[in-house]
Design a protein around this motif. Structure first.
Motif, mmCIF file in Angstrom:
data_model
loop_
_atom_site.group_PDB
_atom_site.id
_atom_site.type_symbol
_atom_site.label_atom_id
_atom_site.label_comp_id
_atom_site.label_asym_id
_atom_site.label_seq_id
_atom_site.Cartn_x
_atom_site.Cartn_y
_atom_site.Cartn_z
ATOM 1 N N UNK A 76 0.828 -1.210 0.000
ATOM 2 C CA UNK A 76 0.000 0.000 0.000
ATOM 3 C C UNK A 76 0.859 1.255 0.000
ATOM 4 N N UNK A 77 1.929 1.271 0.794
ATOM 5 C CA UNK A 77 2.708 2.496 0.944
ATOM 6 C C UNK A 77 3.783 2.667 -0.131
ATOM 7 N N UNK A 78 4.436 1.590 -0.500
ATOM 8 C CA UNK A 78 5.464 1.690 -1.540
ATOM 9 C C UNK A 78 5.290 0.537 -2.530
ATOM 10 N N UNK A 79 4.355 0.697 -3.460
ATOM 11 C CA UNK A 79 4.025 -0.406 -4.366
ATOM 12 C C UNK A 79 5.175 -0.837 -5.264
ATOM 13 N N UNK A 80 6.042 0.074 -5.658
ATOM 14 C CA UNK A 80 7.155 -0.314 -6.536
ATOM 15 C C UNK A 80 8.082 -1.299 -5.836
ATOM 16 N N UNK A 81 8.405 -1.021 -4.573
ATOM 17 C CA UNK A 81 9.290 -1.911 -3.839
ATOM 18 C C UNK A 81 8.613 -3.264 -3.583
ATOM 19 N N UNK A 98 -8.666 5.885 1.165
ATOM 20 C CA UNK A 98 -7.629 6.844 1.552
ATOM 21 C C UNK A 98 -7.327 6.790 3.044
ATOM 22 N N UNK A 99 -8.338 6.538 3.849
ATOM 23 C CA UNK A 99 -8.099 6.475 5.295
ATOM 24 C C UNK A 99 -7.207 5.286 5.650
ATOM 25 N N UNK A 100 -7.371 4.176 4.961
ATOM 26 C CA UNK A 100 -6.527 3.013 5.206
ATOM 27 C C UNK A 100 -5.096 3.256 4.731
ATOM 28 N N UNK A 101 -4.949 3.980 3.641
ATOM 29 C CA UNK A 101 -3.614 4.334 3.156
ATOM 30 C C UNK A 101 -2.912 5.244 4.162
#
Length: 132
Positions: A76-81, A98-101
């Motif tokens: 969720x936070x860094x999809x590329x990695x 968005x609240x979960x992100x």
């Protein structure tokens, strides 16, 4: 030398003060994220191409399900990695709001701060032992 030791000990003792609420907050946010992300992302991601057969069998037991949650938080936070390491080939959209992100980012910041405080505590403890 004694005044330096006193300063180091004081820093070590006072680093406990922010550690307690940070650990409590990270546990609370972690439980909320664990329950929410597992229920939303397991049907989409907890299958063969992303997890090995052994992981599919072992990550259903309580302490090891946290590893799954950490993977989902990173997705969720860094999809590329996360797509580079664990979720190769995943191109779908995640059913998270968005609240979960925002909660995922807050959890990462809390865990990072707890890690920094732990490093300060270990360093001051080591220096205290070496200088005494």
């Amino acid at each position: 030398m004694q005044s330096t030791l006193d300063v180091i000990n004081t820093i070590g003792v006072y680093s406990v003060i922010p550690a307690i609420p940070l650990v409590l907050l990270s546990v609370i946010f972690g439980i909320v994220l664990h329950n929410t992300l597992i229920s939303r992302l397991d049907p989409i991601l907890f299958k063969e191409p992303y997890f090995h057969k052994k992981e599919l069998n072992t990550y259903v037991v309580w302490p090891l399900t946290i590893l799954k949650t950490v993977g989902y938080i990173l997705l969720v936070t860094s999809p590329k990695m996360a797509k580079w390491k664990r979720f190769k080939g995943f191109s779908g959209t995640l059913p998270v709001g968005k609240s979960l992100i925002v909660l995922c980012y807050i959890e990462l910041v809390l865990l990072f701060m707890v890690m920094l405080i732990a490093i300060v505590m270990m360093t001051t403890g080591l220096l205290s032992v070496l200088l005494s």
